[in-house]
Design a protein around this motif. Structure first.
Motif, mmCIF file in Angstrom:
data_model
loop_
_atom_site.group_PDB
_atom_site.id
_atom_site.type_symbol
_atom_site.label_atom_id
_atom_site.label_comp_id
_atom_site.label_asym_id
_atom_site.label_seq_id
_atom_site.Cartn_x
_atom_site.Cartn_y
_atom_site.Cartn_z
ATOM 1 N N SER A 11 4.724 -0.752 -3.278
ATOM 2 C CA SER A 11 4.232 0.420 -3.796
ATOM 3 C C SER A 11 3.401 1.368 -2.824
ATOM 4 O O SER A 11 3.297 2.228 -3.201
ATOM 5 N N SER A 12 2.964 0.522 -1.983
ATOM 6 C CA SER A 12 2.041 1.253 -0.840
ATOM 7 C C SER A 12 1.950 0.017 0.027
ATOM 8 O O SER A 12 2.202 -1.004 0.102
ATOM 9 N N ILE A 14 1.370 -1.898 3.792
ATOM 10 C CA ILE A 14 2.154 -2.733 4.595
ATOM 11 C C ILE A 14 3.503 -2.968 4.098
ATOM 12 O O ILE A 14 4.523 -2.776 4.705
ATOM 13 N N ASP A 63 6.396 -8.678 -10.968
ATOM 14 C CA ASP A 63 4.905 -9.098 -10.900
ATOM 15 C C ASP A 63 4.792 -10.651 -10.524
ATOM 16 O O ASP A 63 5.311 -11.445 -11.063
ATOM 17 N N VAL A 64 4.232 -10.745 -9.286
ATOM 18 C CA VAL A 64 4.295 -12.127 -8.761
ATOM 19 C C VAL A 64 3.372 -13.049 -9.487
ATOM 20 O O VAL A 64 3.612 -14.204 -9.340
ATOM 21 N N ASN A 88 4.226 -10.330 0.448
ATOM 22 C CA ASN A 88 3.192 -9.460 0.727
ATOM 23 C C ASN A 88 2.099 -9.006 -0.072
ATOM 24 O O ASN A 88 0.693 -8.670 0.111
ATOM 25 N N SER A 139 -0.686 -13.046 5.633
ATOM 26 C CA SER A 139 -1.713 -13.932 5.316
ATOM 27 C C SER A 139 -2.856 -12.824 6.004
ATOM 28 O O SER A 139 -3.034 -11.559 5.583
ATOM 29 N N TYR A 153 -11.750 -14.245 -1.247
ATOM 30 C CA TYR A 153 -10.416 -13.581 -0.731
ATOM 31 C C TYR A 153 -9.852 -14.500 0.417
ATOM 32 O O TYR A 153 -8.931 -14.949 0.666
ATOM 33 N N LYS A 157 -6.779 -17.061 1.269
ATOM 34 C CA LYS A 157 -5.743 -16.761 2.434
ATOM 35 C C LYS A 157 -5.642 -18.163 3.364
ATOM 36 O O LYS A 157 -4.688 -18.530 3.769
ATOM 37 N N GLY A 184 -5.680 -8.176 11.160
ATOM 38 C CA GLY A 184 -7.191 -7.913 10.977
ATOM 39 C C GLY A 184 -7.210 -6.645 10.162
ATOM 40 O O GLY A 184 -6.486 -6.568 9.162
ATOM 41 N N VAL A 186 -6.578 -3.304 8.441
ATOM 42 C CA VAL A 186 -5.526 -2.153 8.260
ATOM 43 C C VAL A 186 -5.968 -1.347 7.385
ATOM 44 O O VAL A 186 -6.410 -1.361 6.340
ATOM 45 N N THR A 188 -5.159 0.867 4.896
ATOM 46 C CA THR A 188 -4.533 0.980 3.819
ATOM 47 C C THR A 188 -5.098 1.308 2.370
ATOM 48 O O THR A 188 -6.511 1.321 2.688
ATOM 49 N N LYS A 193 -9.523 0.796 -2.326
ATOM 50 C CA LYS A 193 -9.498 0.102 -3.741
ATOM 51 C C LYS A 193 -10.728 -0.778 -3.951
ATOM 52 O O LYS A 193 -11.616 -0.814 -4.704
HETATM 53 P P1 NAD Z 1 -2.235 -2.469 -0.648
HETATM 54 O O1 NAD Z 1 -3.074 -2.618 -1.637
HETATM 55 O O2 NAD Z 1 -1.565 -1.111 -0.265
HETATM 56 O O3 NAD Z 1 -0.887 -3.145 -0.738
HETATM 57 C C1 NAD Z 1 -1.106 -4.550 -1.646
HETATM 58 C C2 NAD Z 1 0.235 -4.369 -2.738
HETATM 59 O O4 NAD Z 1 0.295 -5.519 -3.430
HETATM 60 C C3 NAD Z 1 0.205 -3.222 -3.623
HETATM 61 O O5 NAD Z 1 1.205 -2.483 -3.657
HETATM 62 C C4 NAD Z 1 -0.138 -3.853 -5.058
HETATM 63 O O6 NAD Z 1 0.211 -3.070 -6.046
HETATM 64 C C5 NAD Z 1 0.413 -5.218 -4.998
HETATM 65 N N1 NAD Z 1 0.062 -6.096 -6.046
HETATM 66 C C6 NAD Z 1 -0.974 -6.611 -6.382
HETATM 67 N N2 NAD Z 1 -1.068 -7.383 -7.246
HETATM 68 C C7 NAD Z 1 0.323 -7.702 -7.622
HETATM 69 C C8 NAD Z 1 1.224 -8.250 -8.441
HETATM 70 N N3 NAD Z 1 0.719 -9.188 -9.356
HETATM 71 N N4 NAD Z 1 2.561 -8.384 -8.380
HETATM 72 C C9 NAD Z 1 3.062 -7.419 -7.305
HETATM 73 N N5 NAD Z 1 2.403 -6.773 -6.513
HETATM 74 C C10 NAD Z 1 1.142 -6.672 -6.654
HETATM 75 O O7 NAD Z 1 -2.744 -3.086 0.570
HETATM 76 P P2 NAD Z 1 -2.280 -3.792 1.828
HETATM 77 O O8 NAD Z 1 -3.030 -3.909 2.974
HETATM 78 O O9 NAD Z 1 -0.643 -3.305 2.253
HETATM 79 O O10 NAD Z 1 -2.059 -5.315 1.476
HETATM 80 C C11 NAD Z 1 -0.764 -6.067 1.857
HETATM 81 C C12 NAD Z 1 -1.108 -7.309 2.320
HETATM 82 O O11 NAD Z 1 -1.644 -7.544 3.367
HETATM 83 C C13 NAD Z 1 -1.965 -8.088 1.268
HETATM 84 O O12 NAD Z 1 -1.416 -9.647 1.190
HETATM 85 C C14 NAD Z 1 -3.349 -8.216 1.985
HETATM 86 O O13 NAD Z 1 -4.277 -9.254 1.608
HETATM 87 C C15 NAD Z 1 -2.895 -8.301 3.432
HETATM 88 N N6 NAD Z 1 -3.880 -7.719 4.339
HETATM 89 C C16 NAD Z 1 -4.422 -6.507 4.440
HETATM 90 C C17 NAD Z 1 -5.269 -6.100 5.468
HETATM 91 C C18 NAD Z 1 -6.120 -4.940 5.351
HETATM 92 O O14 NAD Z 1 -7.166 -4.719 5.817
HETATM 93 N N7 NAD Z 1 -5.450 -3.939 4.621
HETATM 94 C C19 NAD Z 1 -5.526 -6.999 6.159
HETATM 95 C C20 NAD Z 1 -5.031 -8.204 6.466
HETATM 96 C C21 NAD Z 1 -4.142 -8.731 5.361
#
Ligand code: NAD
Length: 309
Positions: A11-12, A14, A63-64, A88, A139, A153, A157, A184, A186, A188, A193
């Motif tokens: 939904s958002s 990556i 829903d994971v 993801n 990860s 968190y 990971k 690293g 990102v 988003t 949040k």
């Molecule tokens: P994001 O919040 O935009 O995306 C996370 C997504 O996971 C959201 O769409 C959320 O609705 C979904 N989600 C949460 N719980 C869920 C569930 N129970 N079932 C299905 N979907 C669910 O943020 P993002 O940065 O795009 O995060 C994506 C991945 O990247 C995550 O695993 C995050 O840990 C990882 N990550 C993010 C960063 C960062 O700095 N943003 C850095 C390293 C890794």
């Protein structure tokens, strides 16, 4: 035939970017099942997908954290075959440990770790039968080294890293590859949040010194890190697209070259002291610079600044 790619959390961020980039593959090599927990939030994905929607991209509920939801989602995929699974979906949790509830910590593990395990268990029998497949796990560099005030968190990971590195050995026997992608910072909704969460939380049972370190040192440093070396979700998605199209995908892939010097500290000093001491200096000294208005990391020159003098 196109490979079916199932992605969680689209939904958002990556997940959304990755789904769109794969669906727009000029050679149409992928059939994307872009999933999300709440279909009410599919607007942004559908708008970005454009004419790929209903062609190379389908949106589905997933829903994971729910066995039923995973079973239901897989039953809707033609032939039930997933060639590439991208784990993801993820949630963050930041703050002083004493002020966080165990329920919040368990939710992080339920989503980040058990969510991925649940999906893998569901697609693995099919992949093994067909003797092919690729499991990608989003990860983090926090899966490689701990980060202050992100203990739970990072632990979730680290759990993914250990789980999938172990599984990778067996799966080579089935011609199934695993890739842990380690971004690293990102830029988003993720950080937004988290900051929202933090600004409304009062962290009960936390002593004033710890709260001071969290609010006046960690938070500004974290904002500055995202500002100076943060990557776009588009860039991270591009790296994942490359990994997915590779005939021999690597077990690990970092996405942010500007973060590499920090990530390398562990390899340079296996005792771990260099990393811990450097992180400590970075947090407490750098923030002092920042408060003085000398934005020493503003240009992203982590490379020279982080080394202890
Ligand atoms: P994001 O919040 O935009 O995306 C996370 C997504 O996971 C959201 O769409 C959320 O609705 C979904 N989600 C949460 N719980 C869920 C569930 N129970 N079932 C299905 N979907 C669910 O943020 P993002 O940065 O795009 O995060 C994506 C991945 O990247 C995550 O695993 C995050 O840990 C990882 N990550 C993010 C960063 C960062 O700095 N943003 C850095 C390293 C890794």
């Amino acid at each position: 035939a196109p490979r079916t790619v199932l992605i969680s959390g689209c939904s958002s961020g990556i997940g959304l970017e990755l789904a769109v980039q794969l669906a727009h593959d000029p050679r149409q090599r992928y059939q994307v099942v872009a999933t999300m927990r709440d279909l009410g939030k599919k607007g942004a994905l559908e708008a970005a997908a454009g004419e790929a929607l209903g062609q190379t991209l389908a949106v589905a509920q997933l829903d994971v954290c729910s066995d039923e939801s995973v079973a239901q989602c897989l039953s809707c995929i033609q032939g039930g075959e997933v060639d590439v699974l991208v784990n993801n979906a993820g949630v963050g949790l930041v703050g002083p440990l004493e002020g966080l509830s165990l329920a919040a910590m368990q939710n992080v593990f339920d989503t980040n770790f058990f969510g991925a395990v649940r999906l893998v268990r569901a697609v693995l029998p099919g992949m093994k039968k067909r003797r092919k497949g690729h499991i990608v796990v989003v990860s983090s560099v926090m899966g490689l080294q701990g980060v202050v005030f992100n203990e739970v968190y990072a632990a979730s990971k680290f759990a993914l890293e250990g789980f999938f590195e172990s599984l990778a050995v067996q799966l080579l026997q089935f011609n199934i590859f695993i890739t842990l992608v380690e971004p690293g910072p990102v830029v988003t909704d993720f950080e937004g949040k988290l900051l929202e969460q933090v600004s409304t939380a009062d962290f009960p049972d936390t002593d004033p010194d710890t709260l001071h370190y969290f609010r006046d040192f960690y938070l500004p440093a974290s904002r500055e890190l995202f500002r100076s070396v943060g990557q776009s979700p588009q860039d991270v998605a591009q790296v994942i697209v490359k990994v997915i199209s590779s005939p021999r995908p690597p077990l690990r892939r970092q996405t942010n070259a500007r973060y590499t010097p920090l990530a390398a500290l562990k390899a340079v000093d296996p005792s771990g002291s260099l990393y811990v001491r450097t992180s400590h200096r970075l947090l407490f000294r750098w923030t002092r610079f920042l408060n003085l208005g000398l934005r020493c990391l503003a240009c992203g020159c982590l490379r020279i600044r982080i080394w202890p003098r």
